[in-house]
Structures are given as C-alpha cells and as structure tokens.
Design a protein around this motif. Sequence first.
Motif, short mmCIF file in Angstrom:
data_model
loop_
_atom_site.label_atom_id
_atom_site.label_comp_id
_atom_site.label_asym_id
_atom_site.label_seq_id
_atom_site.Cartn_x
_atom_site.Cartn_y
_atom_site.Cartn_z
N ALA A 84 -4.93 7.28 2.89
CA ALA A 84 -5.51 5.66 3.44
C ALA A 84 -6.38 5.69 2.79
O ALA A 84 -6.86 4.22 2.55
CB ALA A 84 -4.49 5.77 4.54
N LEU A 85 -7.20 6.77 3.83
CA LEU A 85 -9.20 6.02 3.78
C LEU A 85 -9.79 6.84 2.44
O LEU A 85 -10.43 6.72 2.86
CB LEU A 85 -9.46 6.66 5.09
N ASN A 86 -9.39 6.82 1.59
CA ASN A 86 -9.32 8.07 1.09
C ASN A 86 -9.98 7.10 0.19
O ASN A 86 -9.50 6.09 -0.78
CB ASN A 86 -8.83 8.88 0.01
N PRO A 87 -11.48 7.13 -0.24
CA PRO A 87 -12.09 5.40 -1.11
C PRO A 87 -11.87 5.81 -2.64
O PRO A 87 -11.66 3.97 -3.64
CB PRO A 87 -14.14 5.80 -1.06
N LEU A 88 -11.69 7.00 -3.18
CA LEU A 88 -10.99 7.34 -4.44
C LEU A 88 -9.31 6.75 -4.38
O LEU A 88 -9.36 5.85 -5.83
CB LEU A 88 -10.89 8.36 -5.02
N ILE A 89 -8.61 6.42 -3.86
CA ILE A 89 -7.35 6.85 -3.52
C ILE A 89 -7.31 4.32 -3.82
O ILE A 89 -7.05 4.06 -4.34
CB ILE A 89 -6.76 6.14 -2.41
N ILE A 90 -8.44 4.69 -2.96
CA ILE A 90 -8.75 2.70 -2.29
C ILE A 90 -9.06 2.73 -3.26
O ILE A 90 -8.26 0.74 -4.19
CB ILE A 90 -9.00 2.44 -1.50
N SER A 91 -9.87 2.44 -4.41
CA SER A 91 -10.69 2.57 -5.48
C SER A 91 -8.97 2.00 -6.55
O SER A 91 -9.35 0.87 -7.11
CB SER A 91 -11.42 2.67 -6.16
N CYS A 92 -8.66 3.36 -6.40
CA CYS A 92 -7.60 3.41 -7.64
C CYS A 92 -6.53 2.04 -7.24
O CYS A 92 -6.18 0.89 -8.31
CB CYS A 92 -7.04 4.06 -7.86
N VAL A 93 -6.28 1.98 -6.20
CA VAL A 93 -5.29 0.97 -5.86
C VAL A 93 -5.54 -0.81 -6.05
O VAL A 93 -5.11 -1.61 -6.50
CB VAL A 93 -4.77 0.64 -4.48
N LEU A 94 -6.97 -0.79 -5.78
CA LEU A 94 -7.67 -2.35 -5.74
C LEU A 94 -7.76 -3.17 -6.93
O LEU A 94 -7.17 -3.83 -7.00
CB LEU A 94 -9.06 -2.17 -4.86
N GLY A 95 -8.14 -2.28 -7.42
CA GLY A 95 -8.24 -2.22 -9.70
C GLY A 95 -7.12 -2.12 -10.13
O GLY A 95 -7.19 -3.06 -10.87
N VAL A 96 -5.82 -1.75 -10.00
CA VAL A 96 -4.58 -1.43 -9.93
C VAL A 96 -4.07 -3.62 -9.57
O VAL A 96 -3.54 -4.18 -10.53
CB VAL A 96 -3.40 -0.86 -9.24
N ILE A 97 -4.32 -3.34 -8.10
CA ILE A 97 -3.92 -5.06 -7.74
C ILE A 97 -5.09 -5.83 -8.37
O ILE A 97 -4.43 -7.30 -8.88
CB ILE A 97 -4.24 -5.08 -5.93
N ALA A 98 -6.29 -6.20 -8.36
CA ALA A 98 -6.67 -6.79 -9.36
C ALA A 98 -6.65 -8.08 -10.04
O ALA A 98 -6.69 -8.52 -11.55
CB ALA A 98 -8.87 -6.35 -9.21
N ALA A 99 -6.08 -6.29 -10.91
CA ALA A 99 -5.85 -6.40 -12.71
C ALA A 99 -4.40 -7.28 -12.64
O ALA A 99 -4.11 -8.21 -13.40
CB ALA A 99 -5.75 -5.24 -12.96
N SER A 100 -4.19 -6.39 -11.26
CA SER A 100 -2.18 -7.41 -11.49
C SER A 100 -2.28 -9.07 -11.42
O SER A 100 -1.48 -10.04 -12.12
CB SER A 100 -1.15 -6.65 -10.71
N PHE A 101 -3.24 -9.38 -10.50
CA PHE A 101 -3.39 -10.44 -10.34
C PHE A 101 -4.05 -11.81 -11.23
O PHE A 101 -4.40 -12.47 -10.89
CB PHE A 101 -3.66 -11.01 -8.71
N GLY A 102 -5.02 -10.94 -12.12
CA GLY A 102 -5.45 -11.43 -13.37
C GLY A 102 -7.10 -11.64 -12.86
O GLY A 102 -7.65 -12.63 -13.02
N PHE A 103 -7.78 -11.51 -11.69
CA PHE A 103 -9.30 -11.64 -11.50
C PHE A 103 -9.70 -11.17 -12.57
O PHE A 103 -9.57 -9.99 -12.58
CB PHE A 103 -9.19 -10.47 -9.42
N SER A 104 -10.84 -11.91 -12.46
CA SER A 104 -12.22 -11.57 -13.77
C SER A 104 -12.80 -11.45 -13.08
O SER A 104 -13.29 -11.33 -11.73
CB SER A 104 -12.15 -12.59 -14.14
N ILE A 105 -13.90 -10.19 -13.48
CA ILE A 105 -14.57 -9.58 -13.06
C ILE A 105 -16.58 -10.16 -13.51
O ILE A 105 -16.51 -9.91 -14.42
CB ILE A 105 -14.91 -7.96 -13.36
#
Length: 313
Positions: A167-188
């Motif tokens: 749950a605290l793994n930065p690699l897993i957190i990064s993957c999850v955040l990437g999917v969430i950002a893409a799912s909600f259409g956030f632009s970078i």
Amino acid sequence: MFGFFLVLPLVIIIITGNQLRARGFYSADDISALMKTLYWVILPPLLFRTTYIAGTEVLKQPNLLIASTLCYILTIIVAYIGSVWFAHRGNVKRVAVSVFSSFRSNNIYLGFPVIQMAMGEAGLHEASIYVAVTTVSFQLLSIAAGEAVLYGRPSVSGILNMLKKLALNPLIISCVLGVIAASFGFSIHFVFDEAMKLMSGAATAVALLALGGSLDLSRMGKIVKILSSTWFDTLIKLAVNPAIMCAVLFLLPISKELFQVTVMLSAMPNAVNCFILARGMGMDSEYAADLVAATTLLGIISIPAWAYILGMV
C-alpha cells in the motif's frame, strides 16, 4: 548476434558500477542512495507517465492477471516438487529459497533496461502495464510460498505486513495514480510531462550502476561451485518460469507486445532483494546470494536467447 549486443551495453554498465564500488568510488551508502533515488524519485514518474499514457488499458487486462497468477502458482509447484524430491532434499531453508525465488525476477534494475534497449518507449509502456497488473500477486505469492515451506503455513502477520508495504510502495502508487488521472481525463502540462521524461530517462543508467554496485562479483571466483549447487533453481528461473508464462499466455492471449514484455520480464535473473528478503525471513541467505549471482551471470546467455525466441531481435 544482435541479441548479444542487446545485453553487452548493459553488462558494461553493470561491470562499471561493480568496479566503482570495488575501487572505493562508491561506498555501500552510495549504492544504497542510488537505489533509493531510483526507487523513490526516478521510477515513480516513469511508471506514472507510462500508465497515464496507457490509460484504462491497465484495468482491461484480466487475461494478464489470471495468466501471471497461474504462472506463479505453477512455477512454485514445479520448484517445490523438484527441490523437495531432488535438488534440496531434507534442506528446508533451501527449499524455501527455491519456491520463494522461483519467479522473482529483477524487473526494475535489469528488466526495464533490457526492455528499453529492445523496444524503446513502447516497451516501457507495456512493462508498466505488467508491473501495475501483477505486482500484488507477485509479492504475496512468493513470500507466502516461502513462509509456507519454513513454517508450514503463511503467517498472518507476514501477509499483513506485506499488504502494508504494498500500500505504501511508490511504484504501485504511481501506477494507480496514472490510471486514475487517465480515467478522469486529467491533462498534464507539457512542462511537467517533459520533467517526467527527463527524470525517467535516467532510469536505465542509474539502475544498472546500482545493480553492479550491489552484486558481489568476487563470488564469481567460485563460479563452478556456485553453478553446481544452484543449477536446478537457475534452470527454474531462467527457463522453466518463462516457458510456463508462454504456455499460459497462449491459453489466455494478450497483445503481441505485452506478451513479449511479460515473457521477457519473466526470463530475467533473480532480483537482488531475494538475498535480502531470504535473510530477513530466516531462509538460506548465502544460497540465495549464490542464486542471484548465478542467474545474473547466465542471464548474459539466456536474455539474448529469449529475445530471439520472442522475435524481439
């Protein structure tokens, strides 16, 4: 021939890192700092960016999740049967290392550089999908199998501790955040995107230098002894595990590129942390260190071979 040249630049950097450590340019603390920087600073932007580009594709890979989990279980069974009845009969601590390390590949410090060399940015995209989909089962099954051999069953505290770490793994957190950002259409914004590209561009060199600095290549002076004692588990890791992954993915097909990346990452040598975790869990840590050394050395041959089989070269 290209398969050999695929690995040669990586080997040169690994040896460079090892020699810098051996000659005192890098201390143990320096290597630790390199690994920490890679793990917490460089790889998270790479994984976030690539999973963001992949979007919700990560969530649409049930075949990869099922196939990889099935592969891990089958590999554990083969390793257990072979080690109990043949390779390590009567040596519980070595049997535990055998099942624990049977599919624990060096995906981060060696796998990603190999994939980038062979397939470029597109390969890293697929590698990020693999990491995002499989990390939880990868970690839990290997550790649970090792504990089951040592103690008769996985400990509840051990599993809970691993879930907390995941749950605290930065690699897993990064993957999850990437999917969430893409799912909600956030632009970078392109400024942040370029910053992440520059940061992730350092991943290959830093990973290989850190890997070289962490390997005790002085053990290679006993290479004949090491290979004779680890041949069974080396065969499981470098040949049987990726072969099983190939077989289950034929039954549960995924895209060609993701198939190539998944099998290639399965064919990587044992992760350096196999030794660290084996020591912490009470297994035969010296044998685990020999296994890491043996698979890394023979990876010079097996990686080009699998690249050729997979049509990556």
